[in-house]
Design a protein around this motif. Structure first.
Motif, PDB file in Angstrom:
ATOM      1  N   ARG A 130      31.534   0.615 -84.560  1.00 43.61           N
ATOM      2  CA  ARG A 130      30.973   1.925 -84.216  1.00 43.61           C
ATOM      3  C   ARG A 130      29.486   1.823 -83.928  1.00 43.61           C
ATOM      4  NH1 ARG A 130      33.896   5.818 -88.757  1.00 43.61           N
ATOM      5  NH2 ARG A 130      35.980   5.787 -87.811  1.00 43.61           N
ATOM      6  N   ALA A 131      28.787   1.039 -84.737  1.00 39.98           N
ATOM      7  CA  ALA A 131      27.349   0.858 -84.507  1.00 39.98           C
ATOM      8  C   ALA A 131      27.104   0.202 -83.151  1.00 39.98           C
ATOM      9  CB  ALA A 131      26.736   0.018 -85.624  1.00 39.98           C
ATOM     10  N   LEU A 136      25.601   0.508 -77.422  1.00 44.33           N
ATOM     11  CA  LEU A 136      25.961   0.353 -76.013  1.00 44.33           C
ATOM     12  C   LEU A 136      25.939   1.689 -75.290  1.00 44.33           C
ATOM     13  CD1 LEU A 136      28.882  -2.224 -76.271  1.00 44.33           C
ATOM     14  CD2 LEU A 136      26.483  -2.630 -75.740  1.00 44.33           C
ATOM     15  N   GLY A 137      26.093   2.778 -76.027  1.00 46.94           N
ATOM     16  CA  GLY A 137      26.051   4.097 -75.417  1.00 46.94           C
ATOM     17  C   GLY A 137      24.653   4.684 -75.368  1.00 46.94           C
ATOM     18  N   ASP A 138      23.673   3.993 -75.906  1.00 48.37           N
ATOM     19  CA  ASP A 138      22.298   4.464 -75.915  1.00 48.37           C
ATOM     20  C   ASP A 138      21.572   3.857 -74.724  1.00 48.37           C
ATOM     21  OD1 ASP A 138      19.631   4.984 -76.294  1.00 48.37           O
ATOM     22  OD2 ASP A 138      19.660   4.631 -78.443  1.00 48.37           O
ATOM     23  N   GLY A 139      21.339   4.669 -73.695  1.00 47.64           N
ATOM     24  CA  GLY A 139      20.731   4.148 -72.483  1.00 47.64           C
ATOM     25  C   GLY A 139      19.369   3.542 -72.716  1.00 47.64           C
ATOM     26  N   SER A 140      18.545   4.173 -73.568  1.00 47.48           N
ATOM     27  CA  SER A 140      17.207   3.638 -73.798  1.00 47.48           C
ATOM     28  C   SER A 140      17.265   2.279 -74.482  1.00 47.48           C
ATOM     29  CB  SER A 140      16.390   4.621 -74.653  1.00 47.48           C
ATOM     30  OG  SER A 140      17.001   4.829 -75.913  1.00 47.48           O
ATOM     31  N   THR A 141      18.224   2.114 -75.407  1.00 47.97           N
ATOM     32  CA  THR A 141      18.373   0.822 -76.087  1.00 47.97           C
ATOM     33  C   THR A 141      18.776  -0.260 -75.099  1.00 47.97           C
ATOM     34  OG1 THR A 141      18.975   1.857 -78.176  1.00 47.97           O
ATOM     35  CG2 THR A 141      19.627  -0.429 -77.880  1.00 47.97           C
ATOM     36  N   ARG A 193      29.000   8.971 -68.313  1.00 44.46           N
ATOM     37  CA  ARG A 193      30.126   8.527 -69.146  1.00 44.46           C
ATOM     38  C   ARG A 193      29.664   7.904 -70.465  1.00 44.46           C
ATOM     39  NH1 ARG A 193      34.752   8.312 -65.684  1.00 44.46           N
ATOM     40  NH2 ARG A 193      34.106   8.614 -63.522  1.00 44.46           N
ATOM     41  N   ALA A 194      28.377   7.895 -70.733  1.00 46.93           N
ATOM     42  CA  ALA A 194      27.869   7.343 -71.999  1.00 46.93           C
ATOM     43  C   ALA A 194      28.576   8.024 -73.163  1.00 46.93           C
ATOM     44  CB  ALA A 194      26.365   7.544 -72.099  1.00 46.93           C
ATOM     45  N   GLY A 195      29.017   7.234 -74.124  1.00 44.74           N
ATOM     46  CA  GLY A 195      29.762   7.783 -75.253  1.00 44.74           C
ATOM     47  C   GLY A 195      31.261   7.770 -75.045  1.00 44.74           C
ATOM     48  N   LYS A 196      31.707   7.574 -73.805  1.00 47.18           N
ATOM     49  CA  LYS A 196      33.130   7.435 -73.501  1.00 47.18           C
ATOM     50  C   LYS A 196      33.502   5.946 -73.588  1.00 47.18           C
ATOM     51  CE  LYS A 196      33.607  11.819 -72.491  1.00 47.18           C
ATOM     52  NZ  LYS A 196      33.797  12.247 -71.080  1.00 47.18           N
ATOM     53  N   PRO A 197      34.794   5.619 -73.495  1.00 48.59           N
ATOM     54  CA  PRO A 197      35.198   4.214 -73.653  1.00 48.59           C
ATOM     55  C   PRO A 197      34.552   3.291 -72.619  1.00 48.59           C
ATOM     56  CG  PRO A 197      37.109   5.659 -73.789  1.00 48.59           C
ATOM     57  CD  PRO A 197      35.963   6.517 -73.364  1.00 48.59           C
ATOM     58  N   PHE A 198      34.180   2.098 -73.080  1.00 49.02           N
ATOM     59  CA  PHE A 198      33.702   1.029 -72.196  1.00 49.02           C
ATOM     60  C   PHE A 198      34.556  -0.184 -72.502  1.00 49.02           C
ATOM     61  CE2 PHE A 198      31.179  -2.657 -71.092  1.00 49.02           C
ATOM     62  CZ  PHE A 198      30.646  -2.313 -69.861  1.00 49.02           C
ATOM     63  N   ILE A 199      35.425  -0.537 -71.584  1.00 41.98           N
ATOM     64  CA  ILE A 199      36.410  -1.607 -71.794  1.00 41.98           C
ATOM     65  C   ILE A 199      36.084  -2.775 -70.866  1.00 41.98           C
ATOM     66  CG2 ILE A 199      38.858  -2.208 -71.791  1.00 41.98           C
ATOM     67  CD1 ILE A 199      38.156  -0.067 -73.835  1.00 41.98           C
ATOM     68  N   ILE A 200      36.036  -3.999 -71.427  1.00 40.35           N
ATOM     69  CA  ILE A 200      35.770  -5.202 -70.635  1.00 40.35           C
ATOM     70  C   ILE A 200      37.008  -6.084 -70.610  1.00 40.35           C
ATOM     71  CG2 ILE A 200      34.386  -7.301 -70.450  1.00 40.35           C
ATOM     72  CD1 ILE A 200      32.113  -5.965 -71.731  1.00 40.35           C
ATOM     73  N   GLN A 201      37.317  -6.605 -69.443  1.00 38.08           N
ATOM     74  CA  GLN A 201      38.434  -7.533 -69.313  1.00 38.08           C
ATOM     75  C   GLN A 201      38.095  -8.583 -68.258  1.00 38.08           C
ATOM     76  OE1 GLN A 201      41.543  -7.942 -70.871  1.00 38.08           O
ATOM     77  NE2 GLN A 201      41.518  -9.777 -69.612  1.00 38.08           N
ATOM     78  N   SER A 202      38.324  -9.847 -68.587  1.00 40.01           N
ATOM     79  CA  SER A 202      38.172 -10.905 -67.598  1.00 40.01           C
ATOM     80  C   SER A 202      39.424 -10.965 -66.734  1.00 40.01           C
ATOM     81  CB  SER A 202      37.954 -12.253 -68.286  1.00 40.01           C
ATOM     82  OG  SER A 202      38.058 -13.311 -67.348  1.00 40.01           O
ATOM     83  N   GLY A 231      38.556   8.119 -68.547  1.00 38.06           N
ATOM     84  CA  GLY A 231      37.407   8.964 -68.838  1.00 38.06           C
ATOM     85  C   GLY A 231      36.120   8.182 -68.979  1.00 38.06           C
ATOM     86  N   GLY A 232      36.230   6.858 -69.106  1.00 38.13           N
ATOM     87  CA  GLY A 232      35.050   6.022 -69.288  1.00 38.13           C
ATOM     88  C   GLY A 232      34.911   4.989 -68.193  1.00 38.13           C
ATOM     89  N   THR A 233      34.633   3.740 -68.593  1.00 40.79           N
ATOM     90  CA  THR A 233      34.362   2.668 -67.642  1.00 40.79           C
ATOM     91  C   THR A 233      35.248   1.464 -67.946  1.00 40.79           C
ATOM     92  OG1 THR A 233      32.049   3.344 -67.408  1.00 40.79           O
ATOM     93  CG2 THR A 233      32.595   1.094 -66.758  1.00 40.79           C
ATOM     94  N   LEU A 234      35.854   0.912 -66.899  1.00 44.54           N
ATOM     95  CA  LEU A 234      36.597  -0.343 -67.004  1.00 44.54           C
ATOM     96  C   LEU A 234      35.794  -1.409 -66.279  1.00 44.54           C
ATOM     97  CD1 LEU A 234      39.093  -2.007 -67.760  1.00 44.54           C
ATOM     98  CD2 LEU A 234      40.180  -1.218 -65.645  1.00 44.54           C
ATOM     99  N   CYS A 235      35.275  -2.389 -67.037  1.00 45.16           N
ATOM    100  CA  CYS A 235      34.476  -3.470 -66.466  1.00 45.16           C
ATOM    101  C   CYS A 235      35.351  -4.697 -66.282  1.00 45.16           C
ATOM    102  CB  CYS A 235      33.296  -3.783 -67.385  1.00 45.16           C
ATOM    103  SG  CYS A 235      32.271  -5.161 -66.826  1.00 45.16           S
ATOM    104  N   LEU A 236      35.522  -5.126 -65.042  1.00 42.23           N
ATOM    105  CA  LEU A 236      36.374  -6.268 -64.711  1.00 42.23           C
ATOM    106  C   LEU A 236      35.494  -7.463 -64.363  1.00 42.23           C
ATOM    107  CD1 LEU A 236      39.076  -4.456 -62.560  1.00 42.23           C
ATOM    108  CD2 LEU A 236      39.241  -5.145 -64.954  1.00 42.23           C
TER     109      LEU A 236
END
Length: 446
Positions: A130-131, A136-141, A193-202, A231-236
């Protein structure tokens, strides 16, 4: 030492509460006790940094109702239920409702400790994830992680802010080790979409990639990634390895007027050094959909004095980790860092920073020897005065001067007098140079 995990003990019998608390405290837990579920609920929320051990049969609110309320607040909170003899069916029902496990009276204290530690490990992982998601959802960070004052990095941050808000599908390319996945995270974090799912897949993950991406999911298996990312982002990553079947299905998803708008696709390509182009690997219609918004990351050798800034930062982090002093860089070594071809880019620089700290701790080696060893592995040639990106001598001198003042200010925690003394500079000259290089004393005060 890791901080002791909290455990809330809920039981209406005082002797039972105290004996459990004493045993678990001896096992390393930070215990707190509650005589009723009602009292416990006043202190237990979705961010509770621990686990719960609760009796099932209690006056007032019983353990089952208590469990339901906890699960509605935080379904990932591990709750261990204590049940009396004959209440096993009730305990099984509690497991169905989300309980982590149950203990049947009279129970073995060692078994209780074992279960509590298992639950604590699960809770610790949940809280860490969660942290990480919050970070990852904090744009400034995320933007702060894109270090560097070079023109190409300034432009990159501006592009991320622009394309993040545009919210369309994006193609990210660049040489290996330039930080493409970090940029993908940043695009997600600064957008709507910050705060929504961010999924990474190779996309080079193996034969089960189509099912993993699109389903159908086998019984008991996680949802397909396109559903998890809805609802979020799928990173391929490694988009060039996406099989033809998956390319067709991905394009269909993107063309879907409902699903295609719900999920943003960020494609990451690693072909910059392979002599191929992404256009060669993707069907044209998919390529043009992805490349409508495109970011190409700059190689490290084009980032000028960012190289010294990055080296200093990573070296300091490794010094903290290993408990030693940061290595002092000479003018010649600074020039060698700036002149190196950096085929592995920032990833190579991080590795070199760690090795420089380790060899400095032993009092052996040099930056030059590390660079030559790195480049020998990839067949590149570099000597003390070889450069792949010719720059005026003035730029090398200024980059070294800035790094030297920056390092000295850090070491003396912003003490102007100490820096003047070490560098043999009058106050006015030091002030002028700090203004020239954008260095502020306030950044060094602790």
């Amino acid at each position: 030492m890791p901080k002791a995990m909290k455990i809330a003990i809920v039981d209406d019998e005082q002797d039972m509460r105290q004996s459990i608390s004493q045993w678990l405290a001896l096992s390393g837990f930070d215990t707190e006790t509650f005589p009723s579920a009602e009292d416990a609920l006043k202190s237990l929320d979705a961010g509770y940094p621990g686990i719960v051990l609760s009796d099932i049969r209690m006056p007032g609110m019983d353990g089952m109702v208590f469990l339901k309320k906890l699960m509605s607040s935080d379904s990932a909170l591990p709750v261990i239920m204590i049940t009396g003899h004959g209440d096993v069916p009730m305990a099984v029902e509690a497991m169905r409702l989300g309980a982590f496990d149950f203990l049947e009276k009279p129970f073995n204290p060692d078994r209780m400790t074992q279960l509590a530690k298992k639950a604590a490990d699960a809770r610790r992982m949940t809280l860490e994830n969660r942290a990480l998601r919050r970070e990852l959802g904090d744009g400034s960070t995320m933007m702060k992680k894109l270090i560097g004052a070079s023109p190409v990095m300034t432009r990159l941050r501006e592009d991320i802010l622009d394309l993040g808000q545009a919210d369309g599908h994006v193609l990210i390319d660049g040489e290996t080790g330039t930080g493409k996945t970090l940029v993908a995270h940043a695009l997600h974090a600064v957008g709507p979409r910050a705060g929504k799912p961010f999924i990474i897949q190779s996309c080079a993950a193996g034969d089960d990639l189509p099912a993993r991406l699109f389903g159908p999911a086998a019984e008991g298996m996680p949802l397909p990634l396109v559903e998890q990312a809805r609802g979020g982002t799928l990173c391929l990553e490694d988009i060039e390895a996406l099989p033809a079947e998956c390319q067709t299905r991905l394009l269909a998803l993107m063309n879907d007027t409902v699903a295609g708008l719900e999920t943003r696709i960020i494609a990451v390509s690693n072909l910059a050094q392979d002599g191929r182009t992404i256009e060669d690997c993707l069907r044209p219609d998919l390529f043009y959909r992805l490349a409508a918004l495109r970011i190409t990351l700059p190689p490290l050798r084009q980032r000028g004095e960012d190289i010294l800034t990055l080296f200093t930062q990573y070296a300091e982090e490794f010094c903290d980790e290993y408990g030693c002093e940061a290595p002092q860089i000479t003018a010649q070594e600074a020039a060698q860092l700036l002149q190196a071809p950096w085929p592995g880019n920032v990833r190579q620089l991080i590795n070199l920073s760690e090795r420089a700290v380790l060899q400095s701790r032993r009092g052996t080696g040099s930056i030059a020897s590390l660079l030559m060893a790195d480049n020998a592995e990839v067949g590149a040639e570099i000597g003390p005065a070889v450069t792949t990106e010719g720059k005026p001598l003035k730029e090398y001198v200024e980059a070294f001067e800035r790094m030297l003042i920056d390092n000295t200010m850090r070491r003396h925690k912003g003490s102007i007098a100490a820096v003047m003394d070490e560098l043999c500079l009058p106050r006015r000259t030091l002030n002028e140079k700090m203004a020239k290089y954008g260095l502020s004393r306030s950044n060094y005060l602790t």
